[in-house]
Each structure stands twice: as structure tokens, then as C-alpha cells.
Motif scaffolding. Sequence first.
Motif, PDB file in Angstrom:
ATOM      1  N   ARG A 171      21.916  -4.952   0.925  1.00  0.00           N
ATOM      2  CA  ARG A 171      22.459  -4.376   2.160  1.00  0.00           C
ATOM      3  C   ARG A 171      23.395  -3.204   1.904  1.00  0.00           C
ATOM      4  NH1 ARG A 171      25.064  -9.208   5.469  1.00  0.00           N
ATOM      5  NH2 ARG A 171      25.992  -9.531   3.410  1.00  0.00           N
ATOM      6  N   TYR A 172      23.916  -3.076   0.672  1.00  0.00           N
ATOM      7  CA  TYR A 172      24.816  -1.976   0.355  1.00  0.00           C
ATOM      8  C   TYR A 172      24.115  -0.903  -0.488  1.00  0.00           C
ATOM      9  CZ  TYR A 172      28.055  -5.618   1.739  1.00  0.00           C
ATOM     10  OH  TYR A 172      28.689  -6.626   2.438  1.00  0.00           O
ATOM     11  N   ARG A 173      22.976  -1.243  -1.022  1.00  0.00           N
ATOM     12  CA  ARG A 173      22.182  -0.319  -1.838  1.00  0.00           C
ATOM     13  C   ARG A 173      20.727  -0.734  -1.724  1.00  0.00           C
ATOM     14  NH1 ARG A 173      24.347  -2.498  -7.741  1.00  0.00           N
ATOM     15  NH2 ARG A 173      24.668  -4.649  -7.076  1.00  0.00           N
ATOM     16  N   TYR A 174      19.851   0.201  -2.048  1.00  0.00           N
ATOM     17  CA  TYR A 174      18.418  -0.077  -1.898  1.00  0.00           C
ATOM     18  C   TYR A 174      17.680   0.715  -2.971  1.00  0.00           C
ATOM     19  CZ  TYR A 174      14.501  -1.731   1.024  1.00  0.00           C
ATOM     20  OH  TYR A 174      13.409  -2.401   1.519  1.00  0.00           O
ATOM     21  N   ALA A 175      16.996   0.009  -3.869  1.00  0.00           N
ATOM     22  CA  ALA A 175      16.249   0.657  -4.948  1.00  0.00           C
ATOM     23  C   ALA A 175      14.756   0.485  -4.724  1.00  0.00           C
ATOM     24  CB  ALA A 175      16.636   0.057  -6.305  1.00  0.00           C
ATOM     25  N   VAL A 176      14.004   1.553  -4.915  1.00  0.00           N
ATOM     26  CA  VAL A 176      12.558   1.532  -4.734  1.00  0.00           C
ATOM     27  C   VAL A 176      11.903   2.209  -5.931  1.00  0.00           C
ATOM     28  CG1 VAL A 176      10.607   2.302  -3.333  1.00  0.00           C
ATOM     29  CG2 VAL A 176      12.730   1.579  -2.224  1.00  0.00           C
ATOM     30  N   ARG A 177      10.859   1.574  -6.440  1.00  0.00           N
ATOM     31  CA  ARG A 177      10.115   2.126  -7.585  1.00  0.00           C
ATOM     32  C   ARG A 177       8.626   1.922  -7.340  1.00  0.00           C
ATOM     33  NH1 ARG A 177       7.672   3.929 -11.642  1.00  0.00           N
ATOM     34  NH2 ARG A 177       8.506   3.894 -13.766  1.00  0.00           N
ATOM     35  N   THR A 178       7.842   2.966  -7.537  1.00  0.00           N
ATOM     36  CA  THR A 178       6.395   2.846  -7.418  1.00  0.00           C
ATOM     37  C   THR A 178       5.756   3.070  -8.787  1.00  0.00           C
ATOM     38  OG1 THR A 178       6.162   5.191  -6.837  1.00  0.00           O
ATOM     39  CG2 THR A 178       6.363   3.613  -5.025  1.00  0.00           C
ATOM     40  N   LEU A 179       4.624   2.433  -9.018  1.00  0.00           N
ATOM     41  CA  LEU A 179       3.865   2.611 -10.252  1.00  0.00           C
ATOM     42  C   LEU A 179       2.396   2.336  -9.973  1.00  0.00           C
ATOM     43  CD1 LEU A 179       4.235  -0.444 -12.632  1.00  0.00           C
ATOM     44  CD2 LEU A 179       5.234  -0.452 -10.363  1.00  0.00           C
ATOM     45  N   GLU A 180       1.561   2.762 -10.894  1.00  0.00           N
ATOM     46  CA  GLU A 180       0.132   2.564 -10.725  1.00  0.00           C
ATOM     47  C   GLU A 180      -0.297   1.193 -11.236  1.00  0.00           C
ATOM     48  OE1 GLU A 180      -2.041   5.687 -12.583  1.00  0.00           O
ATOM     49  OE2 GLU A 180      -1.390   7.224 -11.148  1.00  0.00           O
ATOM     50  N   TRP A 181      -1.303   0.644 -10.585  1.00  0.00           N
ATOM     51  CA  TRP A 181      -1.956  -0.564 -11.067  1.00  0.00           C
ATOM     52  C   TRP A 181      -3.434  -0.431 -10.750  1.00  0.00           C
ATOM     53  CZ3 TRP A 181      -3.563  -5.401  -8.485  1.00  0.00           C
ATOM     54  CH2 TRP A 181      -3.845  -5.206  -7.138  1.00  0.00           C
ATOM     55  N   LYS A 182      -4.249  -1.290 -11.338  1.00  0.00           N
ATOM     56  CA  LYS A 182      -5.692  -1.205 -11.153  1.00  0.00           C
ATOM     57  C   LYS A 182      -6.199  -2.467 -10.474  1.00  0.00           C
ATOM     58  CE  LYS A 182     -10.077  -0.663 -13.648  1.00  0.00           C
ATOM     59  NZ  LYS A 182     -10.729  -0.582 -14.981  1.00  0.00           N
ATOM     60  N   PRO A 183      -6.685  -2.352  -9.236  1.00  0.00           N
ATOM     61  CA  PRO A 183      -7.232  -3.539  -8.562  1.00  0.00           C
ATOM     62  C   PRO A 183      -8.404  -4.129  -9.329  1.00  0.00           C
ATOM     63  CG  PRO A 183      -6.880  -1.740  -7.007  1.00  0.00           C
ATOM     64  CD  PRO A 183      -6.705  -1.165  -8.383  1.00  0.00           C
ATOM     65  N   GLU A 184      -8.540  -5.444  -9.233  1.00  0.00           N
ATOM     66  CA  GLU A 184      -9.631  -6.154  -9.910  1.00  0.00           C
ATOM     67  C   GLU A 184     -10.970  -5.734  -9.318  1.00  0.00           C
ATOM     68  OE1 GLU A 184     -10.227  -9.737 -12.613  1.00  0.00           O
ATOM     69  OE2 GLU A 184      -8.584  -8.353 -12.201  1.00  0.00           O
ATOM     70  N   ASP A 185     -11.930  -5.418 -10.177  1.00  0.00           N
ATOM     71  CA  ASP A 185     -13.258  -5.041  -9.699  1.00  0.00           C
ATOM     72  C   ASP A 185     -13.868  -6.176  -8.906  1.00  0.00           C
ATOM     73  OD1 ASP A 185     -13.070  -2.597 -10.943  1.00  0.00           O
ATOM     74  OD2 ASP A 185     -14.087  -3.246 -12.772  1.00  0.00           O
ATOM     75  N   GLY A 186     -14.270  -5.878  -7.663  1.00  0.00           N
ATOM     76  CA  GLY A 186     -14.937  -6.873  -6.847  1.00  0.00           C
ATOM     77  C   GLY A 186     -14.027  -7.913  -6.238  1.00  0.00           C
ATOM     78  N   ALA A 187     -12.706  -7.758  -6.411  1.00  0.00           N
ATOM     79  CA  ALA A 187     -11.783  -8.761  -5.854  1.00  0.00           C
ATOM     80  C   ALA A 187     -11.739  -8.662  -4.338  1.00  0.00           C
ATOM     81  CB  ALA A 187     -10.378  -8.558  -6.420  1.00  0.00           C
ATOM     82  N   GLU A 188     -11.630  -9.814  -3.698  1.00  0.00           N
ATOM     83  CA  GLU A 188     -11.475  -9.831  -2.254  1.00  0.00           C
ATOM     84  C   GLU A 188     -10.083  -9.293  -1.890  1.00  0.00           C
ATOM     85  OE1 GLU A 188     -13.696 -10.663   0.043  1.00  0.00           O
ATOM     86  OE2 GLU A 188     -15.205 -11.015  -1.521  1.00  0.00           O
ATOM     87  N   PRO A 189      -9.943  -8.648  -0.732  1.00  0.00           N
ATOM     88  CA  PRO A 189      -8.617  -8.185  -0.320  1.00  0.00           C
ATOM     89  C   PRO A 189      -7.616  -9.342  -0.298  1.00  0.00           C
ATOM     90  CG  PRO A 189     -10.311  -7.314   1.135  1.00  0.00           C
ATOM     91  CD  PRO A 189     -10.981  -8.333   0.255  1.00  0.00           C
ATOM     92  N   ALA A 190      -6.444  -9.101  -0.815  1.00  0.00           N
ATOM     93  CA  ALA A 190      -5.432 -10.160  -0.889  1.00  0.00           C
ATOM     94  C   ALA A 190      -4.959 -10.540   0.507  1.00  0.00           C
ATOM     95  CB  ALA A 190      -4.232  -9.695  -1.728  1.00  0.00           C
ATOM     96  N   GLU A 191      -4.779 -11.848   0.723  1.00  0.00           N
ATOM     97  CA  GLU A 191      -4.244 -12.294   2.006  1.00  0.00           C
ATOM     98  C   GLU A 191      -2.840 -11.746   2.216  1.00  0.00           C
ATOM     99  OE1 GLU A 191      -4.376 -16.487   2.205  1.00  0.00           O
ATOM    100  OE2 GLU A 191      -6.549 -16.623   1.962  1.00  0.00           O
ATOM    101  N   GLU A 192      -2.076 -11.674   1.137  1.00  0.00           N
ATOM    102  CA  GLU A 192      -0.730 -11.137   1.202  1.00  0.00           C
ATOM    103  C   GLU A 192      -0.632  -9.978   0.233  1.00  0.00           C
ATOM    104  OE1 GLU A 192       1.707 -11.942   3.106  1.00  0.00           O
ATOM    105  OE2 GLU A 192       1.136 -13.874   3.951  1.00  0.00           O
TER     106      GLU A 192
END
Length: 370
Positions: A171-192
Motif C-alpha cells: 500500500r505504500y509502494r508497488y513493484a512490477v516486473r515483466t519477463l518472457e515465458w514460453k507457453p506449453e505447446d498444446g496446453a489448454e488455456p489456464a483457468e486462472e
Amino acid sequence: MEFRIDSDELTDAVAWAARVLPARSPVPVLGGLLLEARDGRLRVSGLDHEASARIEVEADTVREGRALVLGRRLLDICKVLPRGVVECAVEGARLSVTGGDARFGLSLLPLDDYPAQPGLPAFRGVVDSTAFAAAVGQVAVAAGRDDSLPVLTGIRLALDGTTMTLAATDRYRYAVRTLEWKPEDGAEPAEETDVVVPARRLTEIARSLSGAGPVRLALDGGSLGFESEETGTRTTTRLLDGRLPRHDKLFALGDHAVAVTDRVPLVEAVKRVAVVAEGDSSVQLTFGGAAVQLQAGYEDDVASQRLAAALEGAEAMTVAFNPGYLLDALGSFDCDAVTFRLLGPGQRALITDGAGETHRHLLMSVKPLV
């Protein structure tokens, strides 16, 4: 059960699995580590109500079997074993551990009372373990410590295409970091695809996996898991209920001034002047005239230092920060120079590494010194 294994291999495996054991538990078996020897492999597993860990290593299996022993006691024994080959065997109601001339006996815990190891959720993709560990460390400093607000003690993990977003706030600070990842071939979309993971657990997991190369990420609505074929490790942790506040609007600053200064000298200067900042007092930064003036303290106990800096968008700008929060933010970057995007005294300030696209840390400035 009986097997032989190098003492270093055994120590590393036991230490890795013992990370998830509770410090205290009303259920004694949850303090145990499960040892399983078969087919030239030793599997060491541990769990509690929130997390699980499992590792497999090579071992000379003399007699297949399973044994449950107190994990932290076994780890203490492993740390003092002589270097070399260790022989472990179940003898009646105890596990004997022999290394060189040293011999230990550990009472067995009842296997029938031990819960089943949770399975991994569905695999969703692959992420580089070293990059993931670095990213988790960069945002974890902003996670809350107040257990009365559980969701703020977590790290947001969101998946969108090939981008993973990690975020944390108290609530007093907020850190955000993005990075690349590789989705699993043929994986169903994640429910969450937008979940909150306990920060302490995720930090431990990330550190333990660092250097393991690509690791597979598994996720469902209740748990997050990782598996590394290179190290033979598998771990899970439960998710936290709720969602973190979104950062999009907070990070949209509108008209703002931009200040740039070298990071390492700034860290050293903040540490230096903060020695007179007692209690909740702040460190003040005044940008202008191709410099930044740092000041802390009141009345006779004061400290100051001047560093080179550039300011655009204003002739001068004074902001003040909690020195601990500011040092946490600056320490989470690994760049030479940092950029401050400033709205003004007592308002939001966004710290980035220049481009500001992958790692951003928002701080609330406080009332400047008088």
C-alpha cells in the motif's frame, strides 16, 4: 530400505526438501521427510499445509523401501557427516545413517499417518529459472508483512501470451516486473491466469530453482507448481485468495518531471545521510541545477550530500521518502542509472531503469523536511 549415496548429494537433497517443513506443527508427521529408495534413485519429499517439495537424486539402492524421519534432525546429521559415501538403512524402528566412523540412529515416524504428496497442477509453460528468480527478488521487497491483510503478503503472477507479470505492494509502494515465458505447446488455456502467491514461499522457490535452466510452470485455481528435469526437483505452493489492486492507473502519472542520477552513488549517499534519520523521519531529495541534494535529520543532528543529476520538466523538485523503502527500491535494480518520474512533494514517484518497460517501482513520497 537400504541405500548408499555421497554425503554432499544427500545433504543437498535433504536441505532442499526441508525448506517447506513447518517450524512447529501440532501434527508431528508434518515435520518429517519421506525417503524412498528404488531403481537407483533416492526421492526425498516434504510438505506442510501450504507447500510441498520433492527431489530425486542418484543413489545405490541395496534394498528398496520407504522411511519417514524428522526432517530437521536428519538435516542436522547430514551437515556433520564425514565427506564420502554414506550408508542409510532401516533397522527395526529406526533409520541408521553411517558415514566413515560416525553412526547415527533416527526414530521412524508412522508412514500411515503421513499425507499424500500433492500432485502438480496442469503444466502451462516454461520459464528461465535464473531470470524468474531475479524478477521475483525485484518485486518481493514491496510485499506486505502484515498477516492481517494476507493478500498484500503475496506476489501477483499474471500470464498473458508470452509475457509474465510479477507485482507486489504493501500500500505504500508497488513493484512490477515483466519477463518472457514460453507457453506449453498444446496446453489448454489456464483457468486462472492472474493469481496471488505467498511472497515468502515464491521467493524460496525461486531461489532454490535459480540456475536450474528452463523450469516448467504448473498452475490451477488453487496452487502453483514448478518442475526442473535438470535438478530432479518438483515443488508446489498454495495460492492466496483475493487480488492485488491493479497498478495501471497508479503508474499513469500524467505531467511529471524526470530526474536521472547514478544508482550506486545514490544508494551510498542515502545510507550515509540516513544515519541521522530517526524513527519515521525521511530522506529529502532536492533535484535542480544539475545536481540532487540529499538531506536528513532535524535541528542540530543533520546530514547532507550532493550528487550529480539531471532534471527535466521543472526548474527544481523536492521530494522525500522513507529511507528504508527508497533503499529497497534502489537495491532491486541492477542498472547504472535510475530515472525518477516525479509528480511533486507528497505524491507518487515512479523509479525505473531508463526505458521503464520491464521493471518499475512506485513509491509514495512523504512531507519534505522543513
